[in-house]
Write an enzyme that holds these catalytic residues in place. Structure first.
Site, PDB file in Angstrom:
ATOM      1  N   ALA A 157       0.856  -1.180   0.000  1.00 45.51           N
ATOM      2  CA  ALA A 157       0.000   0.000   0.000  1.00 45.51           C
ATOM      3  C   ALA A 157       0.888   1.225   0.000  1.00 45.51           C
ATOM      4  CB  ALA A 157      -0.908  -0.004   1.223  1.00 45.51           C
ATOM      5  N   LYS A 158       0.279   2.364  -0.365  1.00 44.15           N
ATOM      6  CA  LYS A 158       1.082   3.583  -0.517  1.00 44.15           C
ATOM      7  C   LYS A 158       1.792   3.989   0.767  1.00 44.15           C
ATOM      8  CE  LYS A 158      -0.698   5.607  -4.637  1.00 44.15           C
ATOM      9  NZ  LYS A 158      -1.874   6.019  -5.297  1.00 44.15           N
ATOM     10  N   ARG A 159       1.216   3.614   1.915  1.00 39.88           N
ATOM     11  CA  ARG A 159       1.833   4.052   3.174  1.00 39.88           C
ATOM     12  C   ARG A 159       3.137   3.309   3.503  1.00 39.88           C
ATOM     13  NH1 ARG A 159      -2.771   1.438   3.925  1.00 39.88           N
ATOM     14  NH2 ARG A 159      -2.610  -0.619   4.830  1.00 39.88           N
TER      15      ARG A 159
END
Ligand code: GLU
Length: 279
Positions: free
Chosen positions: A251-253
């Site tokens: 995920a982007k995080r």
């Protein structure tokens, strides 16, 4: 007809390994089958998209050895194309303004005896569908913000049953009514994901849409819009989502697995392609 594929990221952050996988699938198929591979920036969300991320996406893809054919299409530069599609749906009396806030929808759902759910969560309860024309006009005159929603049941009655072909799953019947009346233009943008992606894939001549299986159900709506707007239906290939060793989706995080991060610690493009499962 030779295949046309595309990679369509939203420039809201840096690309991670999951994106690399998706881009390599689309790029690889275009190269194997002697077709074309396009790059599109899905940047209609002006609050979250940044030019620096769009630049970084192009840079990261080039570093990885991925070359796209032609220029990059940026959705934010084509808002008139989405307005034109909306006008056609409006002329067919298939869209209506929705003045509800998120809080209104939540309250309405909480008060309902049963709140049906669709693939993307609870369904919009249809609050604004039946508003009298005079009430709509009065609210618009007052300056209330509104989204535009598709009357999905009416649209489906118009088109009849629809099907699409997935290269992995085979033929799929489009279950559009499971989604409720989806938003086609947001309060803050003259389009939505569903409308922009359908219009762009048609205008760009995409013949094979490859994307993650998390968007499998969204294709029901895209197929319905294609039928209403008289667009050709591409084939689809919804691929698995790449997961880390613990089985968690990227995920982007997760900063550690951005392509930038991997590059910064000295990984080569070949190593990163291998990490994404492409030898
Ligand atoms: N822009 C979407 C995303 O970044 C992908 C859209 C698509 O491939 O249809 O998840």
């Amino acid at each position: 007809m030779s295949v046309v594929t595309r990679f369509a990221p939203s420039p809201t952050g840096y690309l991670h390994l999951g994106h690399a996988y998706a881009a390599l699938v689309a790029f690889g198929i275009a190269r194997e089958r002697g077709g074309r591979f396009l790059l599109r920036m899905e940047d209609i969300d002006r609050g979250r998209c940044r030019a620096e991320f769009a630049d970084a996406i192009e840079d990261d893809l080039s570093w990885l050895g991925i070359a796209w054919d032609g220029g990059v299409r940026r959705q934010s530069e084509h808002l008139d194309d989405y307005r034109a599609a909306l006008a056609r749906l409006e002329a067919m009396a298939l869209i209506y303004p929705c003045f509800c806030t998120r809080a209104d929808i939540k309250a309405e759902l909480a008060a309902a005896v049963s709140a049906p759910h669709g693939p993307a969560g609870p369904l919009y309860p249809g609050t604004c569908r039946g508003l009298p024309e005079s009430e709509r006009a009065a609210r618009i005159r007052q300056g209330l913000a509104y989204a535009l929603r598709l009357d999905v049941a009416k649209a489906q009655a118009m088109t009849g049953p629809l099907f699409w072909e997935d290269e992995i799953e085979g033929p799929v019947e489009a279950a559009s009514t499971l989604h409720g009346d989806v938003v086609l233009a947001r309060k803050d943008a003259p389009t939505s994901y569903h409308l922009a992606v359908t219009v762009d894939d048609a205008l760009q001549g995409v013949t094979l849409v490859t994307r993650g299986e998390d968007l499998f159900a969204a294709t029901d709506i895209h197929r319905l819009l294609q039928a209403l707007l008289g667009y050709p239906t591409p084939r689809y290939r919804h691929h698995k989502l790449l997961a880390d060793a613990a089985g968690k989706r990227f995920a982007k995080r997760d900063q550690a697995v951005t392509l930038r991060g991997l590059r910064a610690i000295g990984k080569t493009p070949a190593e990163v392609r291998a990490m994404a499962g492409f030898a």
